[in-house]
Design a protein around this motif. Structure first.
Motif, short mmCIF file in Angstrom:
data_model
loop_
_atom_site.label_atom_id
_atom_site.label_comp_id
_atom_site.label_asym_id
_atom_site.label_seq_id
_atom_site.Cartn_x
_atom_site.Cartn_y
_atom_site.Cartn_z
N THR A 85 0.85 -1.19 0.00
CA THR A 85 0.00 0.00 0.00
C THR A 85 0.88 1.24 0.00
OG1 THR A 85 -1.78 -1.11 1.20
CG2 THR A 85 -1.78 1.30 1.22
N LEU A 86 0.72 2.06 -1.01
CA LEU A 86 1.42 3.34 -1.09
C LEU A 86 0.45 4.45 -0.70
CD1 LEU A 86 3.62 5.40 -1.96
CD2 LEU A 86 2.79 5.14 -4.31
N LYS A 87 0.76 5.13 0.39
CA LYS A 87 -0.04 6.29 0.77
C LYS A 87 0.68 7.52 0.24
CE LYS A 87 -2.59 8.50 4.49
NZ LYS A 87 -2.90 8.56 5.94
N LYS A 88 0.12 8.08 -0.82
CA LYS A 88 0.76 9.18 -1.54
C LYS A 88 0.34 10.51 -0.92
CE LYS A 88 3.53 10.63 -4.65
NZ LYS A 88 4.96 10.41 -4.38
N ASN A 89 1.14 10.98 0.04
CA ASN A 89 0.86 12.25 0.71
C ASN A 89 1.55 13.43 0.03
OD1 ASN A 89 -0.56 10.91 2.80
ND2 ASN A 89 1.35 10.43 3.83
N MET A 90 2.41 13.12 -0.94
CA MET A 90 3.23 14.15 -1.58
C MET A 90 2.75 14.43 -2.99
SD MET A 90 5.81 15.11 0.38
CE MET A 90 7.20 15.43 -0.69
N PRO A 91 2.52 15.70 -3.34
CA PRO A 91 2.11 16.03 -4.70
C PRO A 91 3.24 15.78 -5.70
CG PRO A 91 2.51 18.03 -3.45
CD PRO A 91 2.60 16.90 -2.48
N ILE A 92 2.89 15.22 -6.84
CA ILE A 92 3.88 14.96 -7.88
C ILE A 92 4.21 16.25 -8.62
CG2 ILE A 92 4.24 13.74 -10.08
CD1 ILE A 92 2.49 11.48 -8.95
N GLY A 93 5.49 16.44 -8.93
CA GLY A 93 5.92 17.66 -9.62
C GLY A 93 5.84 18.88 -8.74
N SER A 94 6.12 18.71 -7.45
CA SER A 94 6.01 19.81 -6.50
C SER A 94 7.35 20.45 -6.14
CB SER A 94 5.35 19.32 -5.21
OG SER A 94 6.11 18.28 -4.61
N GLY A 95 8.45 19.73 -6.39
CA GLY A 95 9.75 20.24 -5.97
C GLY A 95 10.06 19.91 -4.53
N LEU A 96 9.35 18.91 -3.97
CA LEU A 96 9.59 18.50 -2.59
C LEU A 96 10.05 17.04 -2.49
CD1 LEU A 96 6.58 20.22 -0.80
CD2 LEU A 96 9.01 20.67 -0.37
N GLY A 97 10.59 16.53 -3.58
CA GLY A 97 11.11 15.16 -3.55
C GLY A 97 10.02 14.11 -3.49
N SER A 98 8.93 14.32 -4.23
CA SER A 98 7.81 13.38 -4.20
C SER A 98 8.22 11.98 -4.65
CB SER A 98 6.67 13.90 -5.08
OG SER A 98 5.61 12.97 -5.15
N SER A 99 8.90 11.88 -5.79
CA SER A 99 9.32 10.57 -6.27
C SER A 99 10.33 9.94 -5.33
CB SER A 99 9.90 10.67 -7.68
OG SER A 99 11.02 11.54 -7.72
N ALA A 100 11.24 10.74 -4.79
CA ALA A 100 12.23 10.23 -3.84
C ALA A 100 11.55 9.65 -2.61
CB ALA A 100 13.20 11.33 -3.45
N SER A 101 10.51 10.31 -2.13
CA SER A 101 9.80 9.84 -0.95
C SER A 101 9.19 8.46 -1.19
CB SER A 101 8.70 10.85 -0.57
OG SER A 101 8.07 10.48 0.63
N SER A 102 8.55 8.27 -2.34
CA SER A 102 7.98 6.96 -2.68
C SER A 102 9.07 5.91 -2.85
CB SER A 102 7.17 7.05 -3.98
OG SER A 102 6.01 7.82 -3.81
N ILE A 103 10.15 6.29 -3.49
CA ILE A 103 11.26 5.36 -3.74
C ILE A 103 11.89 4.90 -2.44
CG2 ILE A 103 13.63 5.21 -4.63
CD1 ILE A 103 12.63 7.12 -6.92
N VAL A 104 12.23 5.84 -1.59
CA VAL A 104 12.92 5.51 -0.33
C VAL A 104 12.03 4.63 0.54
CG1 VAL A 104 13.83 6.47 1.81
CG2 VAL A 104 14.41 7.53 -0.37
N ALA A 105 10.76 5.01 0.70
CA ALA A 105 9.86 4.22 1.53
C ALA A 105 9.69 2.81 0.96
CB ALA A 105 8.51 4.91 1.63
N SER A 106 9.57 2.72 -0.36
CA SER A 106 9.38 1.41 -1.00
C SER A 106 10.60 0.52 -0.85
CB SER A 106 9.06 1.60 -2.50
OG SER A 106 7.88 2.33 -2.69
N VAL A 107 11.78 1.07 -1.14
CA VAL A 107 13.01 0.28 -1.08
C VAL A 107 13.28 -0.21 0.34
CG1 VAL A 107 15.53 0.42 -1.29
CG2 VAL A 107 14.07 1.30 -3.12
N LEU A 108 13.13 0.65 1.33
CA LEU A 108 13.40 0.25 2.71
C LEU A 108 12.38 -0.78 3.20
CD1 LEU A 108 14.47 3.62 4.38
CD2 LEU A 108 15.90 1.79 3.44
#
Length: 310
Positions: A85-108
């Protein structure tokens, strides 16, 4: 069940184009970052929830969490069905590392679930590679602080991709996302392919002085050299009323104001909570474009990604 939270981050931090990044956390306790939960299942499932889950691609194979799972599935050669389950709290294309947040949480989360016991070096390499799928080239200025916390300098050293830098704990970071998306590729394509010598010298001076100021505990010096000469001048047209906004909040007491990552989020720094609240209120009234936009008063998140809940 394994549940990992990965915080938002500010790429570049003004002065450090592509080589500085800072993890941030709102002072009101808001989880400004994505969460990934994994548990055993009879069949593979990927569920998307959260305020910004509708922004995710419809094709599951373009979902970065699926790509992370696919990498681990191939590496471990295990066919253990999982429910993610991915809870997407970060807007995509926001300049706040949205993709990084999903990547880091997923990988760990996947590393823990599959018990692959990958080293920090291996994990950050995977994160950087997955980030490259999104932005077109490998970048660590968001994944590194998101994973490790704090303010990170991307060295690309063979053994240590990043180095942690000291921070001024009394700095309050006000971040404002206007509620509109700005694809990283669009923002990057505006930048020139070549810079003249004077610009390169100025950038080197600003960055080296900023880092020296961090290590020598000179906050005023650090602020004076948080000037972006490589990206901000070219990205100003992409940020609605950026110069007017910057001038207004500087008059309210902000010490600096710059673009977070590729934008359109902006960030400013101040020392006083009263000033921070005035800046926040002004931004909410004058910079936010719709109901989705937000403003947060933050500090540096020293913990980085971590396991939460159950």
């Amino acid at each position: 069940m394994i549940k990992i939270y990965a915080p938002a981050s500010i790429g570049n931090v003004g002065v450090g184009f592509d080589i500085l990044g800072a993890a941030i956390t709102p002072i009101d306790g808001t989880l400004l970052g994505d969460c990934v939960s994994i548990q055993s299942s009879k069949t593979f499932q990927l569920h998307n929830h959260g305020n910004f889950s509708t922004q995710l691609p419809g094709d599951i194979k373009k979902n970065i969490t699926w790509q992370a799972w696919n990498w681990f599935n191939k590496k471990t050669k295990k066919k253990t069905p999982v429910s993610i389950t991915l809870k997407k709290n970060m807007p995509i294309g926001s300049g706040l590392g949205s993709s990084a947040s999903s990547i880091v949480a997923s990988v760990l989360a996947l590393n823990k679930f599959y018990k692959t016991n990958l080293t920090q070096r291996e994990l950050i390499n995977i994160m950087g590679r997955l980030e490259g799928f999104i932005s077109g080239s490998v970048h660590y200025d968001n994944v590194a602080p998101c994973y490790l916390g704090g303010l990170q300098l991307v060295t690309n050293d063979l053994f240590h991709k990043t180095q942690s830098l000291p921070v001024f704990k009394n700095w309050l970071w006000i971040i404002a996302w206007p509620g509109i998306a700005l694809p990283t590729s669009v923002s990057r394509n505006l930048l020139p392919q070549k810079y003249n010598k004077d610009i390169c010298i100025t950038n080197s001076r600003n960055l080296s002085t900023f880092i020296h100021a961090l290590h020598s505990n000179q906050p005023e010096l650090a602020i004076r050299f948080m000037t972006d000469v490589l990206a901000e001048p070219y990205r100003i047209p992409l940020i609605p009323q950026f110069l007017n906004t910057k001038n207004a909040i500087m008059q309210l007491g902000a010490l600096t104001c710059s673009i977070s990552g590729s934008g359109p989020t902006i960030f400013s720094i101040c020392l006083d909570i009263g000033v921070a609240k005035k800046i926040k209120k002004w931004l909410e009234v004058n910079f936010i474009k719709n109901e989705q936009g937000f403003v947060h008063i933050c500090t540096i998140d020293q913990l980085g990604a971590r396991r939460i809940g159950s």
